[in-house]
Design a protein around this motif. Sequence first.
Motif, PDB file in Angstrom:
ATOM      1  N   ARG A   1       0.425  -0.873   0.045  1.00 36.03           N
ATOM      2  CA  ARG A   1       0.512  -0.096  -0.358  1.00 36.03           C
ATOM      3  C   ARG A   1       0.853   1.098  -0.300  1.00 36.03           C
ATOM      4  NH1 ARG A   1      -3.243  -1.051   4.074  1.00 36.03           N
ATOM      5  NH2 ARG A   1      -4.159  -2.638   3.556  1.00 36.03           N
ATOM      6  N   ASP A   2       1.257   1.027   0.312  1.00 37.99           N
ATOM      7  CA  ASP A   2       2.567   2.277   0.843  1.00 37.99           C
ATOM      8  C   ASP A   2       3.494   2.535  -0.462  1.00 37.99           C
ATOM      9  OD1 ASP A   2       2.761   2.591   3.459  1.00 37.99           O
ATOM     10  OD2 ASP A   2       3.766   1.495   4.296  1.00 37.99           O
ATOM     11  N   LEU A   3       4.141   1.271  -1.187  1.00 38.18           N
ATOM     12  CA  LEU A   3       4.989   2.005  -2.243  1.00 38.18           C
ATOM     13  C   LEU A   3       3.501   2.084  -3.681  1.00 38.18           C
ATOM     14  CD1 LEU A   3       6.650  -1.498  -2.447  1.00 38.18           C
ATOM     15  CD2 LEU A   3       7.483   0.851  -2.186  1.00 38.18           C
ATOM     16  N   LEU A   4       2.404   2.062  -3.464  1.00 36.34           N
ATOM     17  CA  LEU A   4       1.467   2.164  -4.663  1.00 36.34           C
ATOM     18  C   LEU A   4       1.300   3.339  -4.340  1.00 36.34           C
ATOM     19  CD1 LEU A   4       0.213  -1.357  -5.474  1.00 36.34           C
ATOM     20  CD2 LEU A   4       2.050  -0.333  -6.716  1.00 36.34           C
ATOM     21  N   SER A   5       0.831   4.251  -2.698  1.00 40.64           N
ATOM     22  CA  SER A   5       0.395   5.302  -1.821  1.00 40.64           C
ATOM     23  C   SER A   5       0.889   6.315  -3.887  1.00 40.64           C
ATOM     24  CB  SER A   5       1.127   5.238  -1.463  1.00 40.64           C
ATOM     25  OG  SER A   5       2.136   6.390  -1.056  1.00 40.64           O
ATOM     26  N   PRO A   6       2.145   6.122  -4.713  1.00 36.74           N
ATOM     27  CA  PRO A   6       1.356   7.437  -5.661  1.00 36.74           C
ATOM     28  C   PRO A   6       1.092   7.761  -6.400  1.00 36.74           C
ATOM     29  CG  PRO A   6       3.823   6.704  -4.422  1.00 36.74           C
ATOM     30  CD  PRO A   6       3.230   5.584  -3.926  1.00 36.74           C
ATOM     31  N   LEU A   7      -0.094   6.897  -6.937  1.00 32.88           N
ATOM     32  CA  LEU A   7      -0.593   6.081  -7.654  1.00 32.88           C
ATOM     33  C   LEU A   7      -1.433   6.940  -7.261  1.00 32.88           C
ATOM     34  CD1 LEU A   7      -0.751   2.897  -8.396  1.00 32.88           C
ATOM     35  CD2 LEU A   7       0.440   4.181 -10.209  1.00 32.88           C
ATOM     36  N   GLY A   8      -2.334   7.218  -6.533  1.00 34.39           N
ATOM     37  CA  GLY A   8      -3.264   8.252  -5.903  1.00 34.39           C
ATOM     38  C   GLY A   8      -4.219   7.467  -5.551  1.00 34.39           C
ATOM     39  N   PRO A   9      -5.772   7.946  -5.047  1.00 29.90           N
ATOM     40  CA  PRO A   9      -6.192   6.970  -4.242  1.00 29.90           C
ATOM     41  C   PRO A   9      -6.538   5.382  -5.039  1.00 29.90           C
ATOM     42  CG  PRO A   9      -7.400   9.106  -5.672  1.00 29.90           C
ATOM     43  CD  PRO A   9      -6.310   8.575  -6.115  1.00 29.90           C
ATOM     44  N   LEU A  10      -6.286   4.548  -4.257  1.00 29.58           N
ATOM     45  CA  LEU A  10      -6.420   4.106  -4.463  1.00 29.58           C
ATOM     46  C   LEU A  10      -7.154   2.975  -2.629  1.00 29.58           C
ATOM     47  CD1 LEU A  10      -3.013   1.533  -4.571  1.00 29.58           C
ATOM     48  CD2 LEU A  10      -4.647   2.570  -6.618  1.00 29.58           C
ATOM     49  N   THR A  11      -8.493   2.421  -3.296  1.00 29.86           N
ATOM     50  CA  THR A  11      -9.012   1.191  -2.460  1.00 29.86           C
ATOM     51  C   THR A  11      -8.366  -0.298  -2.474  1.00 29.86           C
ATOM     52  OG1 THR A  11     -10.457   0.797  -4.082  1.00 29.86           O
ATOM     53  CG2 THR A  11     -11.240   2.524  -2.712  1.00 29.86           C
ATOM     54  N   ASP A  12      -8.750  -0.641  -1.090  1.00 25.98           N
ATOM     55  CA  ASP A  12      -8.357  -2.005  -0.949  1.00 25.98           C
ATOM     56  C   ASP A  12      -9.632  -3.038   0.360  1.00 25.98           C
ATOM     57  OD1 ASP A  12      -6.381  -2.209   1.935  1.00 25.98           O
ATOM     58  OD2 ASP A  12      -5.900  -0.416   0.548  1.00 25.98           O
ATOM     59  N   GLY A  13      -9.534  -4.080   0.199  1.00 25.40           N
ATOM     60  CA  GLY A  13     -10.332  -4.468   1.439  1.00 25.40           C
ATOM     61  C   GLY A  13     -10.270  -6.436   0.621  1.00 25.40           C
ATOM     62  N   LYS A  14      -9.694  -7.107   1.981  1.00 22.09           N
ATOM     63  CA  LYS A  14     -10.070  -8.828   1.718  1.00 22.09           C
ATOM     64  C   LYS A  14     -10.149  -9.177   1.380  1.00 22.09           C
ATOM     65  CE  LYS A  14      -8.619  -8.570   7.058  1.00 22.09           C
ATOM     66  NZ  LYS A  14      -8.654  -8.596   8.189  1.00 22.09           N
ATOM     67  N   PHE A  15     -10.424 -10.738   0.692  1.00 19.46           N
ATOM     68  CA  PHE A  15     -11.299 -11.240  -0.377  1.00 19.46           C
ATOM     69  C   PHE A  15     -10.129 -12.604   0.110  1.00 19.46           C
ATOM     70  CE2 PHE A  15      -8.312 -10.366  -3.555  1.00 19.46           C
ATOM     71  CZ  PHE A  15      -8.437 -11.872  -3.877  1.00 19.46           C
ATOM     72  N   PHE A  16     -11.109 -13.852   0.530  1.00 16.99           N
ATOM     73  CA  PHE A  16     -10.966 -15.249   0.464  1.00 16.99           C
ATOM     74  C   PHE A  16      -9.252 -15.462   0.424  1.00 16.99           C
ATOM     75  CE2 PHE A  16     -14.045 -14.558  -3.802  1.00 16.99           C
ATOM     76  CZ  PHE A  16     -15.415 -15.857  -2.499  1.00 16.99           C
TER      77      PHE A  16
ATOM     78  N   GLY B   1      -7.120 -13.077   0.542  1.00 15.81           N
ATOM     79  CA  GLY B   1      -6.043 -12.556   0.309  1.00 15.81           C
ATOM     80  C   GLY B   1      -6.462 -10.598   0.105  1.00 15.81           C
ATOM     81  N   HIS B   2      -6.360 -10.300  -0.406  1.00 16.91           N
ATOM     82  CA  HIS B   2      -6.155  -8.913   0.164  1.00 16.91           C
ATOM     83  C   HIS B   2      -6.246  -8.469  -1.510  1.00 16.91           C
ATOM     84  CE1 HIS B   2      -6.563  -5.937   3.151  1.00 16.91           C
ATOM     85  NE2 HIS B   2      -5.990  -4.885   1.654  1.00 16.91           N
ATOM     86  N   ALA B   3      -7.129  -7.677  -2.000  1.00 11.18           N
ATOM     87  CA  ALA B   3      -7.882  -7.110  -3.323  1.00 11.18           C
ATOM     88  C   ALA B   3      -7.224  -5.554  -3.258  1.00 11.18           C
ATOM     89  CB  ALA B   3      -9.138  -6.926  -3.717  1.00 11.18           C
ATOM     90  N   MET B   4      -6.712  -4.785  -4.448  1.00 12.22           N
ATOM     91  CA  MET B   4      -5.839  -3.660  -4.903  1.00 12.22           C
ATOM     92  C   MET B   4      -6.788  -3.201  -5.980  1.00 12.22           C
ATOM     93  SD  MET B   4      -3.693  -2.587  -2.317  1.00 12.22           S
ATOM     94  CE  MET B   4      -2.191  -3.333  -1.498  1.00 12.22           C
ATOM     95  N   LYS B   5      -7.535  -2.112  -5.525  1.00 12.19           N
ATOM     96  CA  LYS B   5      -8.419  -1.354  -7.140  1.00 12.19           C
ATOM     97  C   LYS B   5      -8.248  -0.288  -6.943  1.00 12.19           C
ATOM     98  CE  LYS B   5     -12.177  -4.410  -5.640  1.00 12.19           C
ATOM     99  NZ  LYS B   5     -13.853  -4.554  -4.690  1.00 12.19           N
ATOM    100  N   TYR B   6      -8.417   0.413  -7.995  1.00 11.31           N
ATOM    101  CA  TYR B   6      -7.623   1.873  -8.825  1.00 11.31           C
ATOM    102  C   TYR B   6      -9.518   2.383  -9.448  1.00 11.31           C
ATOM    103  CZ  TYR B   6      -5.604   6.103 -10.311  1.00 11.31           C
ATOM    104  OH  TYR B   6      -5.804   7.468 -11.287  1.00 11.31           O
ATOM    105  N   GLU B   7      -9.695   3.085  -8.859  1.00 12.09           N
ATOM    106  CA  GLU B   7     -11.404   3.685  -9.240  1.00 12.09           C
ATOM    107  C   GLU B   7     -12.289   2.443  -9.536  1.00 12.09           C
ATOM    108  OE1 GLU B   7     -10.617   5.894 -12.576  1.00 12.09           O
ATOM    109  OE2 GLU B   7      -9.150   7.568 -12.342  1.00 12.09           O
TER     110      GLU B   7
END
Length: 109
Positions: A12-27, A29-35
């Motif tokens: 999450r810290d490494l990808l923070s320059p991409l802008g607003p990301l959302t993320d959450g748990k699933f099965f 794992g952890h999903a990372m989403k953009y828009e």
Amino acid sequence: MSASPEFVSHVRDLLSPLGPLTDGKFFGGHAMKYEGKQFAMVMGNILYFRVNEATRSEYEKRGSTSFSYSTKRGVVQVRTYYSAPEELFENTELLLSWAKKAIKVAATA
């Protein structure tokens, strides 16, 4: 294998320059989403990026493998997500470049 909370936080810290990301748990794992589009996931201590026919070969050239899991019937290969090559973690600009490609793939999927 469940996503490691420490590794998820690091990604999450490494990808923070991409802008607003959302993320959450699933099965487990952890999903990372953009828009709202999932472009990456973390399973255990492995980051996987979304790929397509055009980008998959770049991952394979670097020895990356597709996400897979075992069932009673055998191993299932999820060829839409490939592990991020280790060298990306040594170069944040390169990691962000690959993440942007994965975002484009997710947006057109």
